[in-house]
Design a protein around this motif. Sequence first.
Motif, PDB file in Angstrom:
ATOM      1  N   PRO A 130      40.490  49.051  36.823  1.00 51.03           N
ATOM      2  CA  PRO A 130      40.584  47.895  36.490  1.00 51.03           C
ATOM      3  C   PRO A 130      39.430  46.941  36.895  1.00 51.03           C
ATOM      4  CG  PRO A 130      42.866  48.199  36.798  1.00 51.03           C
ATOM      5  CD  PRO A 130      41.766  49.683  37.441  1.00 51.03           C
ATOM      6  N   THR A 131      38.592  46.157  36.201  1.00 55.58           N
ATOM      7  CA  THR A 131      37.484  45.605  36.678  1.00 55.58           C
ATOM      8  C   THR A 131      37.349  44.193  36.297  1.00 55.58           C
ATOM      9  OG1 THR A 131      36.268  47.700  36.879  1.00 55.58           O
ATOM     10  CG2 THR A 131      34.925  45.695  36.890  1.00 55.58           C
ATOM     11  N   ASN A 132      36.958  43.110  37.251  1.00 57.34           N
ATOM     12  CA  ASN A 132      36.650  41.807  36.568  1.00 57.34           C
ATOM     13  C   ASN A 132      35.033  41.643  36.763  1.00 57.34           C
ATOM     14  OD1 ASN A 132      37.707  39.056  35.804  1.00 57.34           O
ATOM     15  ND2 ASN A 132      36.050  38.875  37.597  1.00 57.34           N
ATOM     16  N   ILE A 133      34.648  40.967  35.766  1.00 57.36           N
ATOM     17  CA  ILE A 133      33.048  40.739  35.775  1.00 57.36           C
ATOM     18  C   ILE A 133      32.915  39.170  35.344  1.00 57.36           C
ATOM     19  CG2 ILE A 133      30.718  41.017  34.967  1.00 57.36           C
ATOM     20  CD1 ILE A 133      31.525  43.877  34.102  1.00 57.36           C
TER      21      ILE A 133
ATOM     22  N   GLY B 277      43.660  41.883  43.445  1.00 58.22           N
ATOM     23  CA  GLY B 277      43.808  43.093  44.210  1.00 58.22           C
ATOM     24  C   GLY B 277      42.545  44.006  44.057  1.00 58.22           C
ATOM     25  N   ALA B 278      41.509  43.715  44.093  1.00 56.16           N
ATOM     26  CA  ALA B 278      40.373  44.382  44.278  1.00 56.16           C
ATOM     27  C   ALA B 278      39.895  44.272  45.594  1.00 56.16           C
ATOM     28  CB  ALA B 278      39.271  43.956  43.472  1.00 56.16           C
ATOM     29  N   THR B 279      39.244  45.616  46.143  1.00 57.91           N
ATOM     30  CA  THR B 279      39.062  45.617  47.504  1.00 57.91           C
ATOM     31  C   THR B 279      37.405  45.918  47.631  1.00 57.91           C
ATOM     32  OG1 THR B 279      39.429  47.893  47.638  1.00 57.91           O
ATOM     33  CG2 THR B 279      41.216  46.616  48.547  1.00 57.91           C
ATOM     34  N   GLU B 280      36.820  45.966  46.567  1.00 54.67           N
ATOM     35  CA  GLU B 280      35.364  46.332  46.832  1.00 54.67           C
ATOM     36  C   GLU B 280      34.600  45.522  45.447  1.00 54.67           C
ATOM     37  OE1 GLU B 280      32.238  49.711  45.733  1.00 54.67           O
ATOM     38  OE2 GLU B 280      34.231  50.340  46.418  1.00 54.67           O
TER      39      GLU B 280
ATOM     40  N   ASP C  96      45.242  52.238  41.838  1.00 50.60           N
ATOM     41  CA  ASP C  96      44.913  52.577  43.546  1.00 50.60           C
ATOM     42  C   ASP C  96      43.723  52.022  43.780  1.00 50.60           C
ATOM     43  OD1 ASP C  96      43.281  54.075  42.068  1.00 50.60           O
ATOM     44  OD2 ASP C  96      43.469  55.887  43.174  1.00 50.60           O
ATOM     45  N   GLN C  97      42.580  51.594  42.783  1.00 48.52           N
ATOM     46  CA  GLN C  97      41.619  50.914  42.955  1.00 48.52           C
ATOM     47  C   GLN C  97      41.017  50.064  42.032  1.00 48.52           C
ATOM     48  OE1 GLN C  97      39.224  51.336  46.002  1.00 48.52           O
ATOM     49  NE2 GLN C  97      38.596  49.490  45.347  1.00 48.52           N
TER      50      GLN C  97
END
Length: 584
Positions: free
Chosen positions: A304-307, A215-218, A174-175
């Motif tokens: 889920p996070t991308n760096i 699909g990240a919003t922040e 969802d985020q």
Amino acid sequence: MKIVVGQGSCGIATGAKKVANRFEEILGEKNIDINVDITGCIGTCFLEPIVDIYEDGKDEPTRYVKVKPDDVAEIVESHIEGGKVVENKEISEENKKLMKKQKRIVLRNCGSINPEEIDEYISRDGYKATEKVLTTMTDEEVIDVIKVSGLRGRGGAGFPTWFKWNAARQNKADQKYIVCNADEGDPGAFMDRAVLEGDPHSLLEGMIIGGYAMGATEGVIYVRAEYPLAIKRLEIAIAQAKERGYLGKNIFGSGFDFDIRIKEGAGAFVCGEETALIASLEGERGMPRLKPPFPAQKGYWQKPTNINNVETYANVAWIMLNGGETFGSMGTKTSNGTKVFALAGKIKKGGLVEVPMGISLREVIYDIGGGIKEDKEFKAVQMGGPSGGCIPASLIDTPVDYENINKTGAIVGSGGMIVMDETTCMVDMARYFLDFTRKESCGKCNYCRIGTKRMLEILERITNGEGKDGDIELLEELAYKVKDGAMCGLGQTAPNPVITTLKYFRHEYEDHIYNKKCTAKSCKSLISYDIVEDKCKGCGACKKKCPVSAISGNKKEAHVIDKNICIKCGKCMETCKFNAIEIN
């Protein structure tokens, strides 16, 4: 006409603000209505402060270098009022060529635009890539372009960017978050800082496109608090982007929402490791955790996070506008595009360069960097910072790409190149970097916490002239155990400077231990200062400069240094005009 003064951190440190203020004062006194503007780091840091004068009808500005406040009146009178270039302050033809040998993608706007004015970024196709992506492309198409480009992460290991983005895209949640690692901590590295200070919108645009693709919003920019100017210009850029609608709700009417905030880090080197960075973002102590799960699965707040780092994102908008094939055609088959390097150390022309991957170290150091200071002998270059390794002069023709640099035992890393000459002690250099990584270890795992400390103790003993038989073997054994046993990238790479110096400069270790001699005449415990009787004129200059009164002798007679008192500061050698003082 417009006057632009380079005001990155390098320019400001050399007096650029004073130069700009002096221009404004003199122009005001003469009632000349010309704007004095700012720009970021131009790259030729060794020429700072730099002033560019743009004139209508001319494609290129007139560039003045090493400008002091006292030079401003002459430039205004001769150039601004009289139309005549002040030749003795103008950049030389030789230094002009340095820029022409580069291929600038990441640094395309640095030194050319005002980083605090969004319209200047827009005038150079700024945010056109965002509009193209959000209005005409699917997330999968964006990732395909990045895949074709061959863009690899520019922060260290060179992991394929598209793969990380796709992994985060495929994990449903969802985020999702996209994070920029701007915690540039390597000694001698300042690539990311230059982009943040000189072209912050290129980072924002890269993050917006990356956010859309996965699909990240922040988005969060994790930047070290020791970069106050970078933070200031990022804050300005974010506010301007929000005001224009490039950040926020329904960007370009696409239905895509995205926002970015800044998190100031406390300068912990270990937070360059992505899981430690995430812990710090969450308000915890910056300590890494075991993987898997990877951040693309469970990262920031278990989402889920991308760096990626600053330089990686700064490539993205250019790639989307010019095509993945165009970027991929530069560099080598497996290391595509360009790379930014920070040249520091014993090099004549220190600063930032951006070159196609595959160029040789010799070309970077000699053709672009101008060679070694005082024309001394090139000895080695440390690449990849404390996590990297030392490449000797015998390998100077090594192509600069991920695979070939890795074969030497070093890494491309984020792009630091610290050049060393014949006066650099390689044992002491290894000691310096290991001291850095030991202090920066989070202490979570034994191999890193205790192993680096024991290795440092051995290196300190050797450089102090107290090395003993078996130290080299023990140092080597510890290095590989720490490398194999440490949990995160910091510990696994901390022994690299030791391993590579042992590989290429083992004789220096042996000289320190068995001959009690520092080949580079650098380690204080292993050298002494002596006055050569035949050369000494008895002028007394060295005697006056000695801070501990270790030198004695009558006027016009050869002087003597009391080695029991001498602190080996080198003041006497710097002062002597007759080359009568030697290091033994």
